[in-house]
Design an enzyme around this catalytic site. Sequence first.
Site, PDB file in Angstrom:
ATOM      1  CG  LEU A 125       2.194  -0.595  -7.319  1.00  0.00           C
ATOM      2  CD1 LEU A 125       2.251   0.917  -7.140  1.00  0.00           C
ATOM      3  CD2 LEU A 125       0.879  -1.123  -6.739  1.00  0.00           C
ATOM      4  CG  HIS A 336      -7.157 -35.667  -8.286  1.00  0.00           C
ATOM      5  ND1 HIS A 336      -8.023 -34.737  -7.759  1.00  0.00           N
ATOM      6  CD2 HIS A 336      -7.471 -35.742  -9.600  1.00  0.00           C
ATOM      7  CE1 HIS A 336      -8.809 -34.270  -8.699  1.00  0.00           C
ATOM      8  NE2 HIS A 336      -8.508 -34.873  -9.832  1.00  0.00           N
ATOM      9  CD  GLU A 361      -4.756  -6.967  -8.624  1.00  0.00           C
ATOM     10  OE1 GLU A 361      -5.617  -6.228  -8.137  1.00  0.00           O
ATOM     11  OE2 GLU A 361      -4.844  -7.476  -9.745  1.00  0.00           O
TER      12      GLU A 361
HETATM   13  C1  LIG Z   1       3.015 -13.638 -11.280  1.00  0.00           C
HETATM   14  C2  LIG Z   1       2.983 -12.273 -10.701  1.00  0.00           C
HETATM   15  C3  LIG Z   1       2.312 -11.255 -11.374  1.00  0.00           C
HETATM   16  C4  LIG Z   1       2.319  -9.961 -10.854  1.00  0.00           C
HETATM   17  N1  LIG Z   1       1.744  -8.932 -11.574  1.00  0.00           N
HETATM   18  C5  LIG Z   1       1.928  -7.646 -11.180  1.00  0.00           C
HETATM   19  C6  LIG Z   1       1.509  -6.538 -11.995  1.00  0.00           C
HETATM   20  O1  LIG Z   1       0.929  -6.720 -13.058  1.00  0.00           O
HETATM   21  N2  LIG Z   1       1.780  -5.281 -11.564  1.00  0.00           N
HETATM   22  C7  LIG Z   1       2.417  -5.032 -10.395  1.00  0.00           C
HETATM   23  O2  LIG Z   1       2.647  -3.867 -10.087  1.00  0.00           O
HETATM   24  N3  LIG Z   1       2.821  -6.054  -9.574  1.00  0.00           N
HETATM   25  C8  LIG Z   1       2.602  -7.346  -9.952  1.00  0.00           C
HETATM   26  N4  LIG Z   1       3.020  -8.385  -9.154  1.00  0.00           N
HETATM   27  C9  LIG Z   1       3.677  -8.081  -7.890  1.00  0.00           C
HETATM   28  C10 LIG Z   1       2.875  -8.451  -6.646  1.00  0.00           C
HETATM   29  O3  LIG Z   1       1.805  -7.577  -6.470  1.00  0.00           O
HETATM   30  C11 LIG Z   1       3.867  -8.447  -5.465  1.00  0.00           C
HETATM   31  O4  LIG Z   1       4.665  -9.610  -5.616  1.00  0.00           O
HETATM   32  C12 LIG Z   1       3.187  -8.427  -4.122  1.00  0.00           C
HETATM   33  O5  LIG Z   1       2.529  -7.213  -3.903  1.00  0.00           O
HETATM   34  C13 LIG Z   1       4.158  -8.690  -2.966  1.00  0.00           C
HETATM   35  O6  LIG Z   1       5.291  -7.917  -3.067  1.00  0.00           O
HETATM   36  P1  LIG Z   1       6.742  -8.624  -2.958  1.00  0.00           P
HETATM   37  O7  LIG Z   1       6.734  -9.757  -3.902  1.00  0.00           O
HETATM   38  O8  LIG Z   1       7.781  -7.583  -3.142  1.00  0.00           O
HETATM   39  O9  LIG Z   1       6.786  -9.186  -1.503  1.00  0.00           O
HETATM   40  P2  LIG Z   1       7.247  -8.424  -0.171  1.00  0.00           P
HETATM   41  O10 LIG Z   1       6.512  -7.134  -0.039  1.00  0.00           O
HETATM   42  O11 LIG Z   1       8.740  -8.368  -0.124  1.00  0.00           O
HETATM   43  O12 LIG Z   1       6.729  -9.397   0.955  1.00  0.00           O
HETATM   44  C14 LIG Z   1       7.445 -10.541   1.399  1.00  0.00           C
HETATM   45  C15 LIG Z   1       6.687 -11.104   2.609  1.00  0.00           C
HETATM   46  O13 LIG Z   1       6.721 -10.143   3.683  1.00  0.00           O
HETATM   47  C16 LIG Z   1       5.404  -9.880   4.123  1.00  0.00           C
HETATM   48  N5  LIG Z   1       5.293  -8.493   4.560  1.00  0.00           N
HETATM   49  C17 LIG Z   1       5.732  -7.368   3.944  1.00  0.00           C
HETATM   50  N6  LIG Z   1       5.429  -6.289   4.652  1.00  0.00           N
HETATM   51  C18 LIG Z   1       4.760  -6.715   5.743  1.00  0.00           C
HETATM   52  C19 LIG Z   1       4.185  -6.068   6.886  1.00  0.00           C
HETATM   53  N7  LIG Z   1       4.200  -4.738   7.023  1.00  0.00           N
HETATM   54  N8  LIG Z   1       3.581  -6.839   7.822  1.00  0.00           N
HETATM   55  C20 LIG Z   1       3.543  -8.182   7.694  1.00  0.00           C
HETATM   56  N9  LIG Z   1       4.080  -8.860   6.656  1.00  0.00           N
HETATM   57  C21 LIG Z   1       4.679  -8.124   5.697  1.00  0.00           C
HETATM   58  C22 LIG Z   1       4.531 -10.138   2.899  1.00  0.00           C
HETATM   59  O14 LIG Z   1       3.167 -10.357   3.260  1.00  0.00           O
HETATM   60  C23 LIG Z   1       5.212 -11.368   2.317  1.00  0.00           C
HETATM   61  O15 LIG Z   1       4.771 -12.508   2.982  1.00  0.00           O
HETATM   62  C24 LIG Z   1       2.975  -9.699  -9.626  1.00  0.00           C
HETATM   63  C25 LIG Z   1       3.610 -10.731  -8.943  1.00  0.00           C
HETATM   64  C26 LIG Z   1       3.645 -12.000  -9.465  1.00  0.00           C
HETATM   65  C27 LIG Z   1       4.408 -13.059  -8.733  1.00  0.00           C
END
Ligand SMILES: Cc1cc2nc3c(=O)[nH]c(=O)nc-3n(C[C@H](O)[C@H](O)[C@H](O)COP(=O)(O)OP(=O)(O)OC[C@H]3O[C@@H](n4cnc5c(N)ncnc54)[C@H](O)[C@@H]3O)c2cc1C
Length: 377
Positions: A125, A336, A361
């Site tokens: 996604l 710890h 998620e």
């Molecule tokens: C180890 C790992 C495994 C993962 N596995 C999967 C997977 O299998 N499939 C998949 O599809 N994704 C996966 N992800 C992705 C994960 O779901 C996303 O990283 C997550 O949804 C956040 O998106 P972003 O990293 O782009 O952060 P961003 O959306 O860029 O957010 C950055 C910051 O801004 C804040 N923010 C953004 N919009 C708003 C708003 N409107 N109001 C207030 N605050 C806001 C967020 O809360 C966050 O603090 C994985 C991520 C990691 C690190």
Amino acid sequence: MNYELSEEHELLRRTVRDFAVSRVAPAAEELDREARFPYELVSEMAELGLMGIPIPEEYGGAGADTLSYALAIEELTRIDSSVAITVAAHTSLGTMPIYLFGDDAQKEEWLPRLASGQRLAAFGLTEPNAGSDAGATRTRAELRDGSWFVNGSKMFITNAGTDITACVTITAQTGDDEISNIVVPNGTGGYEISAPMHKLGWRASDTRELSFKDCAVPEGNLLGPRGEGFKQFMEILDGGRISVAAMGVGLAQGAYDLALAYAKERQQFGRPIARFQAVQFALADMATEIDAGRQLVYRAAWLKDEGKPFALAAAQAKLYTGLLSNRAVNAALQIHGGYGFMAEFAISRLYRDQKILEIGEGTNEVQRMVIAKHLGL
Ligand SMILES: Cc1cc2nc3c(=O)[nH]c(=O)nc-3n(C[C@H](O)[C@H](O)[C@H](O)COP(=O)(O)OP(=O)(O)OC[C@H]3O[C@@H](n4cnc5c(N)ncnc54)[C@H](O)[C@@H]3O)c2cc1C
């Protein structure tokens, strides 16, 4: 009200607990240090029927309920998060879209291999520029001569690149303001998978960046009606949040277990540190919050199993257990002292594994957005 788990639930909990303690615990530190995917453990979990717990038996799953699934994920995370997320992402994100939205032919093609754990699946996604705003997907799929031609990229996708991964379900724009889900088999021409990404935690789990360049996928790999992709992935995430929330409880419980044992053993000022009230209070707070978080998770699972609306409860459980696990792991490492900062102490791994529970998620902020929406705001 009945707060007792059934005999079947207790049996499953004990089975997973025994497996986690006897098989996962001895390997976890090394797998983490070497960032090595736990193939052997996955095959043992497949034999135990843990790779498709909520998928019906006719498709090779265990045919159990969401509460069973949450219990299993909780017990795995209590020992190791990399193993737990491998199961949770495979089940909730990889297999569930095909089970929920696939037609009979798609289910027969994919589910027996996935639910039995012979093969793994992923859900793509997130994109480099579409995270919390997951509807802003830029990946496109164009229908030409009976094939979808996919172009775009996905970021941070769990389980996408293991040797036993069968497929990834991706969201793609199939028209203007139209998102659909498409199953892309591993090995399809034009589908490139990056090397494993280097991570702070979940180091033994598989995380990849995916790119699609004129990747041709059969038209029949579309899941459900065209244009339903946004609704579908929202539903997938609602369910997935219960398993990530179960991870929060499990991780907090694991941190508490380690801190309690250490506090009883570590002597300072001529007595075990567990005799100091400051340490007792930290453990008392942890135990209380873990109980509260566990009830939120079980309630969300119960609502889902009863066929009642559960999205609000799942978001609340995910938010609370993310925050709870953060506090718990921090307090447990503090108990710890300096030893907790050392790699050979399991608490240091749990500490690194915790943070992602407040991001994956849906971040804490996204959970609050979901909750606020349910409050009518
Ligand atoms: C180890 C790992 C495994 C993962 N596995 C999967 C997977 O299998 N499939 C998949 O599809 N994704 C996966 N992800 C992705 C994960 O779901 C996303 O990283 C997550 O949804 C956040 O998106 P972003 O990293 O782009 O952060 P961003 O959306 O860029 O957010 C950055 C910051 O801004 C804040 N923010 C953004 N919009 C708003 C708003 N409107 N109001 C207030 N605050 C806001 C967020 O809360 C966050 O603090 C994985 C991520 C990691 C690190």
